[in-house]
Design a protein around this motif. Sequence first.
Motif, PDB file in Angstrom:
ATOM      1  N   TRP A  48       3.633 -26.814   7.090  1.00  0.00           N
ATOM      2  CA  TRP A  48       2.695 -26.286   6.093  1.00  0.00           C
ATOM      3  C   TRP A  48       3.384 -25.242   5.219  1.00  0.00           C
ATOM      4  O   TRP A  48       3.299 -25.269   3.993  1.00  0.00           O
ATOM      5  N   LEU A  52       4.210 -25.353   1.252  1.00  0.00           N
ATOM      6  CA  LEU A  52       3.545 -24.384   0.387  1.00  0.00           C
ATOM      7  C   LEU A  52       4.564 -23.516  -0.340  1.00  0.00           C
ATOM      8  O   LEU A  52       4.419 -23.233  -1.545  1.00  0.00           O
ATOM      9  N   LEU A 248      -3.794 -20.722   0.299  1.00  0.00           N
ATOM     10  CA  LEU A 248      -3.602 -21.697  -0.777  1.00  0.00           C
ATOM     11  C   LEU A 248      -3.889 -21.078  -2.136  1.00  0.00           C
ATOM     12  O   LEU A 248      -3.173 -21.320  -3.110  1.00  0.00           O
ATOM     13  N   SER A 249      -4.936 -20.279  -2.208  1.00  0.00           N
ATOM     14  CA  SER A 249      -5.291 -19.640  -3.471  1.00  0.00           C
ATOM     15  C   SER A 249      -4.199 -18.683  -3.936  1.00  0.00           C
ATOM     16  O   SER A 249      -3.795 -18.696  -5.105  1.00  0.00           O
ATOM     17  N   ALA A 253      -1.968 -23.042  -5.196  1.00  0.00           N
ATOM     18  CA  ALA A 253      -2.011 -24.464  -4.874  1.00  0.00           C
ATOM     19  C   ALA A 253      -2.955 -25.215  -5.806  1.00  0.00           C
ATOM     20  O   ALA A 253      -3.959 -24.663  -6.265  1.00  0.00           O
ATOM     21  N   ALA A 257      -3.863 -29.942  -2.483  1.00  0.00           N
ATOM     22  CA  ALA A 257      -3.893 -29.062  -1.314  1.00  0.00           C
ATOM     23  C   ALA A 257      -5.324 -28.787  -0.863  1.00  0.00           C
ATOM     24  O   ALA A 257      -5.618 -28.737   0.347  1.00  0.00           O
ATOM     25  N   TRP A 258      -6.216 -28.643  -1.827  1.00  0.00           N
ATOM     26  CA  TRP A 258      -7.615 -28.366  -1.479  1.00  0.00           C
ATOM     27  C   TRP A 258      -8.290 -29.579  -0.858  1.00  0.00           C
ATOM     28  O   TRP A 258      -9.117 -29.448   0.048  1.00  0.00           O
ATOM     29  N   LEU A 261      -7.119 -29.502   2.673  1.00  0.00           N
ATOM     30  CA  LEU A 261      -7.833 -28.507   3.469  1.00  0.00           C
ATOM     31  C   LEU A 261      -9.231 -29.004   3.826  1.00  0.00           C
ATOM     32  O   LEU A 261      -9.713 -28.783   4.946  1.00  0.00           O
ATOM     33  N   LEU A 301      -0.276 -30.797   1.209  1.00  0.00           N
ATOM     34  CA  LEU A 301       0.602 -29.743   0.701  1.00  0.00           C
ATOM     35  C   LEU A 301       1.901 -30.329   0.157  1.00  0.00           C
ATOM     36  O   LEU A 301       2.477 -29.806  -0.809  1.00  0.00           O
ATOM     37  N   ASP A 304       1.149 -31.676  -3.225  1.00  0.00           N
ATOM     38  CA  ASP A 304       1.010 -30.537  -4.134  1.00  0.00           C
ATOM     39  C   ASP A 304       2.378 -29.992  -4.534  1.00  0.00           C
ATOM     40  O   ASP A 304       2.609 -29.685  -5.714  1.00  0.00           O
TER      41      ASP A 304
END
Length: 311
Positions: A48, A52, A248-249, A253, A257-258, A261, A301, A304
């Motif tokens: 992860w 990221l 993530l915010s 991202a 990615a969302w 999640l 991720l 992304d």
Amino acid sequence: MSGAAARVADSTGNWVDTRAPSWLRPYLRLARFDRPIGSWLLLMPCWWSAALAAGVAHSISQLPVVVALFFVGSFVMRGAGCTWNDITDRNLDALVERTRSRPIPAGQVSVAQAAAFLVVQALIGLVVLLQFNRFAVATGIASLVIVAIYPFMKRITWWPQIVLGLAFSWGALMGFAVTLGRIDAAALWLYAGSIAWVIGYDTIYAHQDAEDDALIGIKSTARLFGARTRPALVVFYGLAVVLIGIALSLAGAHWPAWIGLAAFAVHLVWQIWRLQISDPVLCLRVFKSNRDAGLLLFAALLVDAVMRAGM
């Protein structure tokens, strides 16, 4: 001891039992290569974080190598951690039905042999770690303190799962340390979210031993929560999703990615709905499914990171 009799009670037959040389099998069992789920769960926060951080860097040039090195390092260091755990817990393991056939209490490996095997695994892990920058090397070495004290926590606190979370989530910091040479706020939030996730899934795992643990005085969140395990999982899994979302915010991202999640969250909801703490076989199955939950998030991720690298 025959191959069948030598099997660890919480293993169900695998390549170690059927293909590995007989002299090597006890060592592979010490390292849990017959049950790799723990290695996968240790690996997930690493992957992860790597994905990221690659998104933050807008570059995936290092990502394939980092992903591969994290894979090797996670399997080796989880093996080293399990070997250390079995050395320190050898007397307790002999009292628990599920663990009394592990290599040390079963007499397949001596403590001295296990310690030598631990050193070998640690050296391999060090070789992997030295492929990274100095900051990442120092960050990786710092985790050993937590790994060393974890086996003793279940003797003194009802919350050993927190210490396991601190250890198993360390990879959430490592991806940023390796890729960016620093630990951003996003990495810290990812670390916190992963810790909440670990507390949740290891509570499920610990329900397999709850009765034996009560008899010998071993503490765990499974015993602490008992019949309240489901609402406790709602809290910790909910925290995991929220905290990872903050990460993530902060990392900027994008939509893949969302979506990942959200898929991760749905999987955790399914686990809570499916779980029956009175069924050890089901507890193990639900616990193991966390690898799939982690892979869902990693895949998103990764997409992304690729998208951001092309921008």
